[in-house]
Design an enzyme around this catalytic site. Structure first.
Site, PDB file in Angstrom:
ATOM      1  N   THR A   1       0.862  -1.211  -0.096  1.00 32.26           N
ATOM      2  CA  THR A   1      -0.040  -0.070   0.014  1.00 32.26           C
ATOM      3  C   THR A   1       1.014   1.360   0.016  1.00 32.26           C
ATOM      4  OG1 THR A   1      -1.792  -1.126   1.208  1.00 32.26           O
ATOM      5  CG2 THR A   1      -1.888   1.211   1.196  1.00 32.26           C
TER       6      THR A   1
ATOM      7  N   PHE B   1       1.323   5.153   0.647  1.00 34.36           N
ATOM      8  CA  PHE B   1       0.641   6.327   1.558  1.00 34.36           C
ATOM      9  C   PHE B   1       1.341   7.531   1.144  1.00 34.36           C
ATOM     10  CE2 PHE B   1       0.189   2.350   3.891  1.00 34.36           C
ATOM     11  CZ  PHE B   1      -1.061   2.310   4.839  1.00 34.36           C
TER      12      PHE B   1
END
Length: 427
Positions: free
Chosen positions: A303, A305
């Site tokens: 992921t 960010f």
């Protein structure tokens, strides 16, 4: 006109000047500098060769000189006072620039006066080495908390129940930074945060990539065959769909706000028929056992960010930078090729392009006599490219893009995350 000397003038200059200065004192409590210009008759006699001399020794023609000497006295007060304090001497000054003078200081000390508040007094920004306050969405144990710790080690992580709250926490000076997910290698973009980036005026100041390592968590003593339900974030459920089937779990999938929140919910309600998909840290925090580890369908699950701040950082060219922009145009997707070619002609690599419907003007009407009225969606385009705003190529590319677009905004120019990536614990 003749020169005035103490013997030839009946006017007492000393008393006249002192009376004049004292008469100008309105408030006896205000800081006052009393000075007396002492006329030296010997020097005057030397300087007055003729009756029409305009030298400094003439009182009648030297009013400007007398004012200048007073100005010199005033300009030297602070330095002379500091020297006197350092030497331990008296506060009276006897001579300045060769002019004899007396001085009495009656100044009000400024150290005891209240200072006006500034914006930094309301919530001061951390100085170098201070602990940053970083907002993230979720509860302790969430992957966003781990991303905040990776982006800002030893920070004070502030949990927020919604993405919107994390944005507002930075804008209201409750937090100094926010770390929020924008895309996942399996689940794709987090569209909510792309919309919030446009709605709020925060700046992207960095990025961090976090490998996602999902675990199946339950209360101590619970076995997999006892489970009737699995709860987690929607993307976590989608990322573990195949693995859950391989584990032989014929359970109901239920979506909640975040992964760590699912673990907290099971622990607080003592649910022995429910499991959560969350991190190993969430298991430690909420007293759950790990039934299965690494249950994501793809080990290359990461992921991305972004780190948000109130002020942008100064772009540099001494390390790899990435720039994020958003733009819109009035002539449909036919202009998109021209916009993208502005980067291609300058050998600027695009790492991401994301289209979102234009919220303020979602539909565009096009009249055609032969076909009729056509309806097209209007889009906002989010683009990430590998170049710093300090790079001339990027500046020229954006200047060209601006010619084809009706709206252009730079969301941030920030260092790329170049840390080594490890997809799972076993690696």
């Amino acid at each position: 006109m003749q020169s005035l000397t103490p013997s030839s003038s009946g006017i007492n200059l000393k008393s006249l000047i002192r009376t004049k200065i004292q008469s100008n004192r309105v408030n006896p409590n205000r800081p006052v500098i009393r000075c007396v210009y002492r006329f030296d008759a010997a020097n005057a006699a030397v300087n007055t060769g003729t009756a029409n001399s305009n030298s400094a020794g003439h009182v009648g023609g030297s009013r400007a000189d007398w004012q200048s000497s007073c100005a010199i006295l005033a300009s030297k007060v602070v330095s002379q006072q500091q020297n006197a304090e350092k030497s331990g001497g008296a506060g009276n000054i006897t001579a300045v620039n060769g002019h004899k003078a007396t001085m009495d200081l009656d100044l009000v000390p400024i150290d005891n006066q209240p200072k006006p508040l500034t914006i930094t007094d309301l919530s001061p920004a951390p100085m170098h080495g201070a602990q940053l306050r970083v907002a993230y969405q979720g509860v302790p144990g969430a992957y966003s908390e781990a991303a905040a710790g990776k982006a800002y080690p030893k920070c004070e992580a502030i949990p927020c129940d919604q993405f919107e709250v994390a944005f507002q926490a930075v804008e209201l000076w409750i937090a100094d930074r926010a770390v929020l997910p924008v895309e996942n290698s399996l689940g794709g973009s987090i569209h909510r945060n792309y919309d919030l980036l446009l709605r709020h005026r925060l700046h992207i100041v960095g990025e961090v990539q976090l490998p996602v390592h999902h675990c199946l968590l339950a209360l101590p003593g619970v076995r997999k065959e006892y489970l009737n339900r699995v709860i987690s974030h929607p993307q976590a459920l989608a990322q573990c769909e195949l693995t859950l089937t391989k584990l032989g779990l014929n359970v109901t999938r239920e979506a909640v706000d975040d992964t760590a929140g699912a673990a907290e919910y099971i622990a607080s309600n003592n649910l022995r028929d429910t499991a959560a998909i969350a991190s190993a840290r969430a298991a430690d925090l909420y007293g759950l056992q790990i039934l299965a580890e690494g249950i994501q369908d793809d080990s290359s699950n990461v992921t991305r960010f972004v780190m948000l701040a109130r002020e942008p950082i100064i772009p540099r060219t001494d390390r790899p930078f990435k720039t994020s922009i958003v733009f819109a145009h009035d002539k449909g997707t036919s202009v998109l090729f021209k916009v993208l070619s502005a980067f291609a002609f300058r050998n600027i690599s695009l790492t991401k392009i994301e289209s979102r419907p234009h919220r303020n003007r979602p539909i565009r009407l096009v009249d055609d006599e032969n076909v009729g009225t056509a309806k097209h969606f209007e889009y906002m385009f989010y683009v990430d490219f590998e170049a710093s705003m300090a790079d001339v190529r990027a500046q020229n590319a954006l200047a060209e893009v601006q010619e084809f677009t009706s709206f252009l905004r730079v969301l941030g120019s920030y260092p790329m995350d170049m840390t080594p990536w490890c997809p799972s614990r076993e690696d």
